[in-house]
Design an enzyme around this catalytic site. Structure first.
Site, short mmCIF file in Angstrom:
data_model
loop_
_atom_site.label_atom_id
_atom_site.label_comp_id
_atom_site.label_asym_id
_atom_site.label_seq_id
_atom_site.Cartn_x
_atom_site.Cartn_y
_atom_site.Cartn_z
N LYS A 1 0.83 -1.21 0.00
CA LYS A 1 0.00 0.00 0.00
C LYS A 1 0.86 1.25 0.00
O LYS A 1 0.42 2.31 -0.45
CB LYS A 1 -0.92 -0.02 1.22
CG LYS A 1 -2.00 -1.09 1.15
CD LYS A 1 -2.99 -0.98 2.29
CE LYS A 1 -2.42 -1.47 3.59
NZ LYS A 1 -3.42 -1.51 4.67
N ARG A 2 2.09 1.12 0.47
CA ARG A 2 2.98 2.28 0.51
C ARG A 2 3.45 2.69 -0.88
O ARG A 2 3.60 3.87 -1.18
CB ARG A 2 4.19 1.96 1.40
CG ARG A 2 5.17 3.11 1.60
CD ARG A 2 6.19 2.75 2.67
NE ARG A 2 6.87 1.51 2.36
CZ ARG A 2 7.93 1.41 1.55
NH1 ARG A 2 8.40 2.49 0.95
NH2 ARG A 2 8.52 0.25 1.33
#
Length: 514
Positions: A265-266
């Site tokens: 998700k980063r």
């Protein structure tokens, strides 16, 4: 241990297939949660079993209060509905790990009593020094068992002592390192070290909690990512140490990004499950896509492959042996193609209904549009259904139909591409359209004049034939006047939907600025 505690640890004997997905509420749900849940649900439905949602919320440092509801919402949006869970209850409640803390204590105590676990009193500073020494000396990393076999009093006389111990599992030299995987066959994993199973705050670590919960909830098949292969010997050892029957394991290939790295998700916005809903992907298209990432297309009777299939088809024909073991690349172009296909297959009214949340969010329509507005939206939807791949792309195409004529914005790129013949084209269009009646005629619509066929015929005669302008360039100024955009729904159909009054007002408004 009491009789009640001893009974708790008796092996479960489920009469049905039971699978679970167990996300952690630590932010936006990961697309991997849906990926695993889809395979869980497909097999559970095929076998007539149960699908369980469990919330693993023991990581209190990363816990986010609103994340659990996002998990519920996104899985429900995808149609991955569970039979038991925190919101639905069930025979093995509670389904949140934080509500099950007392459940784990007898299991830990049993391991301690039998010498299969021990207290570790080392401070975090002492463990950091240990790891640093191991790395400098190029030794195998892992706990060095400084606390093993020592009482609290004995350990307190040595450096790096903490009053709040953790509990570690003891890994014997003959610990089982191979296991049978439903997807991969016989798998060998590295030897684990003495992992912490109960933290100083009384919360279990993942390794203990997942074993206890899967046993207590009678889970028969554990489906998870291949990154957990190295942890499987720890879990099997815990099952054996507690005298429990392990479930069957299936380790799925990891989803990878375009650089072949594990998606996060980063780094990738599309690793967030909510992103797909925000962008306007259809849930059925996303499920189809996720299935293709780990599973082959449908083989037709003639030997050809079919990539478009329903979840019901996927579930009915599912076999673990067909799951691909190579980590698939997350190809958004392929997903966009699939989504466009599903959009075009929708009945027009349903397509319009699915557009509504995006149009409301973008301020094109109110939360309670009128019947005439909904009627117009159905007409517009029919014109744009083949022109978009994402529901979120509809706003720019739909907005001009719900804008006041004197407030229609003209996009810079649309105005800049107007040629010097634009005033002449608009003048000819106004003159050609003026005689066409804009009334609706008889109730049966038999004498309606303001139709796209009549509009097109008049404009082609006036501009293409009358002014000698090629069709490719003839109608650009009209498109800009009517929609304010360089790219819009079909021009003549747009004029019909807008009606004569709005069409003429918009043509005159643009003409006045040239």
């Amino acid at each position: 241990m009491s009789d009640k505690t001893a009974a708790t640890i008796e092996p479960a004997t489920p009469d049905e297939v039971r699978l679970r997905v167990a996300p952690s509420p630590t932010g936006d749900p990961h697309v991997g949660t849906a990926y695993m849940a889809m395979f869980d649900l497909a097999f559970a439905r095929q076998q007539g079993g149960k699908f369980v949602l469990r919330i693993e919320d023991t990581d209190r440092a990363r816990f986010q209060a609103d994340s659990e509801q996002q998990i519920f919402d996104t899985l429900e949006w995808l149609g991955l509905t569970w039979d038991e869970g925190p919101d639905k209850g069930g025979p093995y409640a509670p389904y949140r790990q934080s509500e099950r803390l007392d459940t784990y204590k007898p299991y830990v105590q049993k391991l301690l009593d039998e010498g299969k676990a021990y207290y570790c009193y080392c401070t975090s500073e002492r463990l950091a020094e240990m790891r640093e020494f191991q790395q400098k000396q190029k030794l195998p990393t892992g706990y060095d068992r400084m606390c093993y076999g020592k009482t609290r009093e004995e350990r307190s006389k040595e450096p790096g002592f903490s009053d709040n111990p953790v509990v570690r599992m003891f890994v014997p030299d003959d610990a089982p390192l191979t296991f049978t995987d439903l997807i991969r066959g016989e798998v060998k994993a590295p030897r684990p070290d003495d992992q912490v199973i109960l933290k100083a705050d009384g919360f279990p670590t993942y390794h203990l909690a997942v074993v206890v919960d899967d046993h207590e909830m009678a889970i028969t098949h554990v489906v998870r990512g291949e990154e957990w292969i190295s942890s499987t010997p720890k879990h099997i050892l815990l099952y054996q140490g507690l005298g429990l029957e392990p479930p069957k394991f299936a380790h799925m290939p990891l989803l990878r990004d375009e650089k072949k790295a594990k998606i996060s998700k980063r780094k990738s916005p599309w690793a967030r499950l909510t992103w797909f809903k925000e962008q306007g992907y259809l849930p059925e298209a996303l499920l189809n896509f996720l299935a293709l990432l780990g599973y082959p297309p449908v083989i037709e009777t003639d030997g050809s492959e079919r990539e478009v299939f329903t979840f019901e088809e996927f579930s009915k024909n599912f076999e673990w042996s067909k799951v691909n073991t190579v980590g698939p690349i997350f190809n958004l172009d392929k997903l966009n193609w699939l989504n466009g296909h599903y959009i075009r297959e929708l009945p027009t009214r349903e397509f319009a209904t699915r557009l509504l949340p995006f149009l409301v969010k973008d301020g094109v329509l109110s939360e309670q549009p009128s019947l005439p507005e909904l009627g117009r939206l159905n007409l517009v939807a029919e014109q744009i259904q083949t022109r978009i791949n994402l529901l979120s792309e509809a706003t720019a195409l739909v907005a001009p139909f719900f804008c006041k004529d004197d407030e229609l914005p003209i996009a810079d790129d649309a105005r800049s591409q107007l040629k010097e013949t634009a005033p002449q084209v608009i003048d000819a269009a106004i003159e050609a359209l003026e005689p066409i009646s804009g009334s609706l005629g008889k109730p049966d619509g038999s004498d309606v004049e303001w139709t796209h066929e009549r509009i097109e015929a008049a404009l082609r005669e006036a501009i293409v034939e009358g002014l000698g302008i090629k069709p490719k360039f003839a109608f650009g100024p009209l498109r800009t006047a009517v929609s304010g955009q360089r790219i819009s729904p079909p021009l003549f159909e747009s004029m019909e939907i807008l009606g004569k009054h709005s069409t003429m007002e918009r043509l005159k408004a643009l003409r006045a600025t040239l």
